[in-house]
Design a protein around this motif. Structure first.
Motif, PDB file in Angstrom:
ATOM      1  N   HIS A  66      44.384  45.173  48.671  1.00  0.00           N
ATOM      2  CA  HIS A  66      44.350  44.316  49.858  1.00  0.00           C
ATOM      3  C   HIS A  66      42.990  43.643  49.844  1.00  0.00           C
ATOM      4  O   HIS A  66      41.988  44.283  49.497  1.00  0.00           O
ATOM      5  CB  HIS A  66      44.454  45.145  51.143  1.00  0.00           C
ATOM      6  N   CYS A  67      42.932  42.384  50.230  1.00  0.00           N
ATOM      7  CA  CYS A  67      41.617  41.748  50.291  1.00  0.00           C
ATOM      8  C   CYS A  67      41.618  40.639  51.335  1.00  0.00           C
ATOM      9  O   CYS A  67      42.589  39.911  51.472  1.00  0.00           O
ATOM     10  CB  CYS A  67      41.216  41.189  48.922  1.00  0.00           C
ATOM     11  N   ILE A  68      40.511  40.566  52.056  1.00  0.00           N
ATOM     12  CA  ILE A  68      40.410  39.531  53.100  1.00  0.00           C
ATOM     13  C   ILE A  68      39.966  38.198  52.504  1.00  0.00           C
ATOM     14  O   ILE A  68      39.989  37.184  53.177  1.00  0.00           O
ATOM     15  CB  ILE A  68      39.427  39.942  54.226  1.00  0.00           C
ATOM     16  N   PHE A  69      39.539  38.213  51.232  1.00  0.00           N
ATOM     17  CA  PHE A  69      39.043  36.977  50.606  1.00  0.00           C
ATOM     18  C   PHE A  69      40.126  36.316  49.765  1.00  0.00           C
ATOM     19  O   PHE A  69      41.142  36.932  49.425  1.00  0.00           O
ATOM     20  CB  PHE A  69      37.818  37.272  49.746  1.00  0.00           C
ATOM     21  N   ASP A  70      39.838  35.078  49.411  1.00  0.00           N
ATOM     22  CA  ASP A  70      40.840  34.300  48.683  1.00  0.00           C
ATOM     23  C   ASP A  70      40.215  33.613  47.461  1.00  0.00           C
ATOM     24  O   ASP A  70      40.380  32.402  47.279  1.00  0.00           O
ATOM     25  CB  ASP A  70      41.446  33.253  49.641  1.00  0.00           C
ATOM     26  N   CYS A  71      39.521  34.392  46.648  1.00  0.00           N
ATOM     27  CA  CYS A  71      38.863  33.821  45.470  1.00  0.00           C
ATOM     28  C   CYS A  71      39.936  33.330  44.497  1.00  0.00           C
ATOM     29  O   CYS A  71      40.799  34.114  44.067  1.00  0.00           O
ATOM     30  CB  CYS A  71      37.992  34.880  44.795  1.00  0.00           C
ATOM     31  N   ALA A  72      39.850  32.050  44.161  1.00  0.00           N
ATOM     32  CA  ALA A  72      40.951  31.406  43.415  1.00  0.00           C
ATOM     33  C   ALA A  72      41.231  32.070  42.071  1.00  0.00           C
ATOM     34  O   ALA A  72      42.365  32.081  41.601  1.00  0.00           O
ATOM     35  CB  ALA A  72      40.609  29.933  43.218  1.00  0.00           C
ATOM     36  N   TYR A  73      40.205  32.627  41.421  1.00  0.00           N
ATOM     37  CA  TYR A  73      40.340  33.171  40.067  1.00  0.00           C
ATOM     38  C   TYR A  73      40.868  34.607  40.055  1.00  0.00           C
ATOM     39  O   TYR A  73      41.030  35.202  38.994  1.00  0.00           O
ATOM     40  CB  TYR A  73      38.966  33.150  39.367  1.00  0.00           C
ATOM     41  N   CYS A  74      41.136  35.177  41.229  1.00  0.00           N
ATOM     42  CA  CYS A  74      41.409  36.621  41.289  1.00  0.00           C
ATOM     43  C   CYS A  74      42.864  36.906  41.660  1.00  0.00           C
ATOM     44  O   CYS A  74      43.398  36.341  42.615  1.00  0.00           O
ATOM     45  CB  CYS A  74      40.479  37.267  42.307  1.00  0.00           C
ATOM     46  N   VAL A  75      43.452  37.814  40.912  1.00  0.00           N
ATOM     47  CA  VAL A  75      44.851  38.156  41.138  1.00  0.00           C
ATOM     48  C   VAL A  75      45.045  38.858  42.495  1.00  0.00           C
ATOM     49  O   VAL A  75      46.125  38.822  43.093  1.00  0.00           O
ATOM     50  CB  VAL A  75      45.365  39.004  39.943  1.00  0.00           C
ATOM     51  N   THR A  76      43.970  39.443  43.006  1.00  0.00           N
ATOM     52  CA  THR A  76      44.033  40.191  44.265  1.00  0.00           C
ATOM     53  C   THR A  76      43.830  39.304  45.506  1.00  0.00           C
ATOM     54  O   THR A  76      43.922  39.785  46.630  1.00  0.00           O
ATOM     55  CB  THR A  76      42.956  41.315  44.193  1.00  0.00           C
ATOM     56  N   ARG A  77      43.553  38.020  45.301  1.00  0.00           N
ATOM     57  CA  ARG A  77      43.263  37.122  46.445  1.00  0.00           C
ATOM     58  C   ARG A  77      44.357  37.219  47.501  1.00  0.00           C
ATOM     59  O   ARG A  77      45.524  37.431  47.173  1.00  0.00           O
ATOM     60  CB  ARG A  77      43.096  35.678  45.944  1.00  0.00           C
ATOM     61  N   LYS A  78      43.969  37.014  48.755  1.00  0.00           N
ATOM     62  CA  LYS A  78      44.897  37.298  49.856  1.00  0.00           C
ATOM     63  C   LYS A  78      46.129  36.391  49.847  1.00  0.00           C
ATOM     64  O   LYS A  78      47.204  36.781  50.292  1.00  0.00           O
ATOM     65  CB  LYS A  78      44.188  37.238  51.205  1.00  0.00           C
ATOM     66  N   SER A 111      36.811  50.447  41.765  1.00  0.00           N
ATOM     67  CA  SER A 111      36.490  49.170  42.390  1.00  0.00           C
ATOM     68  C   SER A 111      37.423  48.991  43.580  1.00  0.00           C
ATOM     69  O   SER A 111      38.216  49.878  43.895  1.00  0.00           O
ATOM     70  CB  SER A 111      36.662  48.054  41.355  1.00  0.00           C
ATOM     71  N   SER A 112      37.341  47.839  44.240  1.00  0.00           N
ATOM     72  CA  SER A 112      38.224  47.662  45.391  1.00  0.00           C
ATOM     73  C   SER A 112      38.266  46.214  45.851  1.00  0.00           C
ATOM     74  O   SER A 112      37.279  45.477  45.705  1.00  0.00           O
ATOM     75  CB  SER A 112      37.713  48.525  46.553  1.00  0.00           C
ATOM     76  N   GLY A 113      39.407  45.824  46.405  1.00  0.00           N
ATOM     77  CA  GLY A 113      39.455  44.616  47.199  1.00  0.00           C
ATOM     78  C   GLY A 113      38.738  44.924  48.516  1.00  0.00           C
ATOM     79  O   GLY A 113      38.391  46.073  48.788  1.00  0.00           O
ATOM     80  N   ILE A 114      38.516  43.912  49.322  1.00  0.00           N
ATOM     81  CA  ILE A 114      37.739  44.147  50.542  1.00  0.00           C
ATOM     82  C   ILE A 114      38.683  44.306  51.741  1.00  0.00           C
ATOM     83  O   ILE A 114      39.379  43.380  52.133  1.00  0.00           O
ATOM     84  CB  ILE A 114      36.714  43.012  50.741  1.00  0.00           C
ATOM     85  N   PHE A 115      38.698  45.540  52.267  1.00  0.00           N
ATOM     86  CA  PHE A 115      39.627  45.917  53.340  1.00  0.00           C
ATOM     87  C   PHE A 115      39.466  45.046  54.582  1.00  0.00           C
ATOM     88  O   PHE A 115      40.331  44.325  54.981  1.00  0.00           O
ATOM     89  CB  PHE A 115      39.306  47.340  53.822  1.00  0.00           C
ATOM     90  N   ASP A 183      34.500  31.352  50.601  1.00  0.00           N
ATOM     91  CA  ASP A 183      34.158  32.359  51.623  1.00  0.00           C
ATOM     92  C   ASP A 183      32.964  33.205  51.216  1.00  0.00           C
ATOM     93  O   ASP A 183      32.397  33.921  52.034  1.00  0.00           O
ATOM     94  CB  ASP A 183      35.315  33.357  51.828  1.00  0.00           C
ATOM     95  N   LYS A 184      32.643  33.159  49.930  1.00  0.00           N
ATOM     96  CA  LYS A 184      31.586  34.058  49.455  1.00  0.00           C
ATOM     97  C   LYS A 184      30.251  33.350  49.418  1.00  0.00           C
ATOM     98  O   LYS A 184      30.183  32.148  49.207  1.00  0.00           O
ATOM     99  CB  LYS A 184      31.930  34.568  48.052  1.00  0.00           C
ATOM    100  N   ASN A 185      29.218  34.164  49.551  1.00  0.00           N
ATOM    101  CA  ASN A 185      27.881  33.624  49.608  1.00  0.00           C
ATOM    102  C   ASN A 185      27.080  34.220  48.446  1.00  0.00           C
ATOM    103  O   ASN A 185      27.087  35.431  48.225  1.00  0.00           O
ATOM    104  CB  ASN A 185      27.308  34.059  50.968  1.00  0.00           C
TER     105      ASN A 185
HETATM  106  S1  SF4 Z   1      38.996  41.379  45.163  1.00  0.00           S
HETATM  107 FE1  SF4 Z   1      36.969  40.441  45.042  1.00  0.00          FE
HETATM  108  S2  SF4 Z   1      37.242  38.691  43.660  1.00  0.00           S
HETATM  109 FE2  SF4 Z   1      39.297  39.335  44.347  1.00  0.00          FE
HETATM  110  S3  SF4 Z   1      39.746  38.059  46.131  1.00  0.00           S
HETATM  111 FE3  SF4 Z   1      38.833  39.945  46.886  1.00  0.00          FE
HETATM  112  S4  SF4 Z   1      36.632  39.517  47.037  1.00  0.00           S
HETATM  113 FE4  SF4 Z   1      37.537  37.908  45.760  1.00  0.00          FE
END
Ligand code: SF4
Length: 419
Positions: A66-78, A111-115, A183-185
């Motif tokens: 689960h992740c609150i972010f939406d990083c385009a390159y990441c399979v885990t993006r929200k 590691s982890s997505g950001i809850f 969203d990231k800094n």
């Molecule tokens: S897991 Fe990390 S890289 Fe992937 S969307 Fe979330 S914050 Fe971004």
């Protein structure tokens, strides 16, 4: 325990963790104490080769995808429509201990997505490590991912349980990060890295005075950059690495060729090949910086912002700097021996030892194991000159490529890091 659910979580969260390559390590000196479990001293990591050449295995998982972010390159993006799962801290502890007892693994990479926010996620990661160390007396290797934006206090605590900490910078430039992860800094990555660096220094200093000072992240910190997701040059990537090595006491920087995971106009199209060769050339450059005495600006600069994909960066440098050659193998100092194409670090040490007893000729060099198909054009030794060397650099490059192609015609395609 619902074993089917645990199995399902494991399959989802181990699959999601496979994009992180920053898991090989070495140098931890954690000893087995109190007849506990595991011993990571001198051990490397994670279905990966350590710097001393050994292959070791880790349980490599995310705590959640689960992740609150939406990083385009990441399979885990929200915004990605995938199956989601989350482990409880105790479930990761139980899995680690049971895999360890079965001899499947020698440690944990977590590691982890950001809850919800950085601190909540970091707290849960620390909870796993703390339980393993304090309740299970686990002395195996633990690599924890540091969550960008996590507080100083949590970063301090994390290093007391983990052997290695890493924050993945992911995108090498601020502009690339802004484009793909708005969203990231950038500062959120730098802050925990700086904290870890300062803590490592402080704990080391204290341990010189107070012997009972606990170890803080004894295997140091590492980071990972994705290669080929945006338009950064090799110079941009390696200058960023150089910055981390010089300013953050980074133990390793990992380069991970971008695996297309999204249909997004900002990214390479789905089906684009992973830039494996480029990744390998970046690792070679990294080694030249760390072990061969090269300044990154000698290899990449405004005139040469990209690495040559046809030849390794040391050969490329030598072809651009012919005035330094030929090098006399029997007289040159170590720093110059290290710059000869086809001569690796081990060979240099062997040459220095062997030439104490005799003058070295081609036969000796062959036995030492230097790659004469490259080195012969850049050295002299106690033999006749192998071949007249008045080729232009372009011509010489083609000759060496041909020599290498015939030598490796039956090669399996495995890329070697260096020789
Ligand atoms: S897991 Fe990390 S890289 Fe992937 S969307 Fe979330 S914050 Fe971004």
């Amino acid at each position: 325990m619902d074993f089917d659910r645990i199995k399902e979580k494991l399959s989802i969260l181990a699959d999601a963790a496979k994009y992180d390559v920053s898991c090989s390590s070495s140098g931890s000196k954690r000893k087995n104490t109190n007849k506990g479990l595991g011993d990571s001293s001198g051990m490397g990591i994670c279905h990966s080769y350590t710097e001393d050449g050994r292959c070791v295995s880790l349980l490599k998982i995310l705590l959640t995808n689960h992740c609150i972010f939406d990083c385009a390159y990441c399979v885990t993006r929200k915004s990605n429509d995938i199956k989601r799962a989350a482990f409880k801290a105790q479930e990761v502890v139980d899995l680690t201990i049971s895999f360890y007892r079965r001899n499947y693994i020698e440690g944990l990479f977590l590691s982890s997505g950001i809850f919800k926010d950085a601190d909540t996620t970091m707290e849960r990661l620390i909870q796993v490590a703390k339980k393993l160390r304090e309740e299970e007396n686990f002395n195996g290797y633990i690599h924890l991912k540091s969550i960008p934006g996590a507080s100083d206090e949590l970063m301090r605590e994390a290093g007391l349980y983990a052997d290695r900490l890493s924050v993945n910078i992911e995108i090498p430039t601020k502009s690339g990060l802004k484009l793909l992860a708005p969203d990231k800094n950038h500062e959120d990555f730098m802050k925990p890295m700086k904290k870890v660096k300062n803590e490592i220094i402080q704990y080391k200093q204290e341990s010189r005075i107070i012997r009972s000072t606990p170890k803080y992240a004894p295997a140091g910190q590492s980071t990972q950059m994705i290669v080929g997701a945006t338009g950064e040059s090799d110079r941009d990537i390696m200058y960023t690495s150089n910055f981390f090595y010089k300013n953050y006491q980074m133990r390793r920087v990992y380069y991970s060729g971008y695996v297309p995971v999204a249909n997004d106009p900002r990214l390479p199209a789905l089906g684009t090949q992973v830039p494996v060769l480029r990744e390998n050339r970046l690792y070679q450059t990294d080694w030249l910086m760390r072990f061969y005495g090269f300044d990154v600006r000698e290899i990449l600069n405004n005139d040469y912002p990209h690495l040559d994909m046809e030849i390794d960066p040391k050969l490329s440098w030598a072809l651009r700097n012919r005035e330094h050659f030929p090098v006399n193998i029997n007289r040159a100092d170590k720093s110059m021996l290290l710059r000869i194409p086809g001569v690796g670090l081990k060979s240099v040490n062997k040459i220095i030892q062997a030439r104490k007893f005799r003058k070295l000729n081609w036969e000796h060099l062959k036995k030492i194991g230097i790659a004469l198909n490259r080195a012969q054009y850049f050295i002299t030794c106690d033999s006749r000159i192998w071949e007249k060397n008045d080729y232009s650099s372009d011509r010489l490059k083609q000759i060496i490529i041909q020599n290498s192609a015939s030598k490796f015609r039956k090669d399996t395609g495995q890329l070697s890091l260096f020789s």
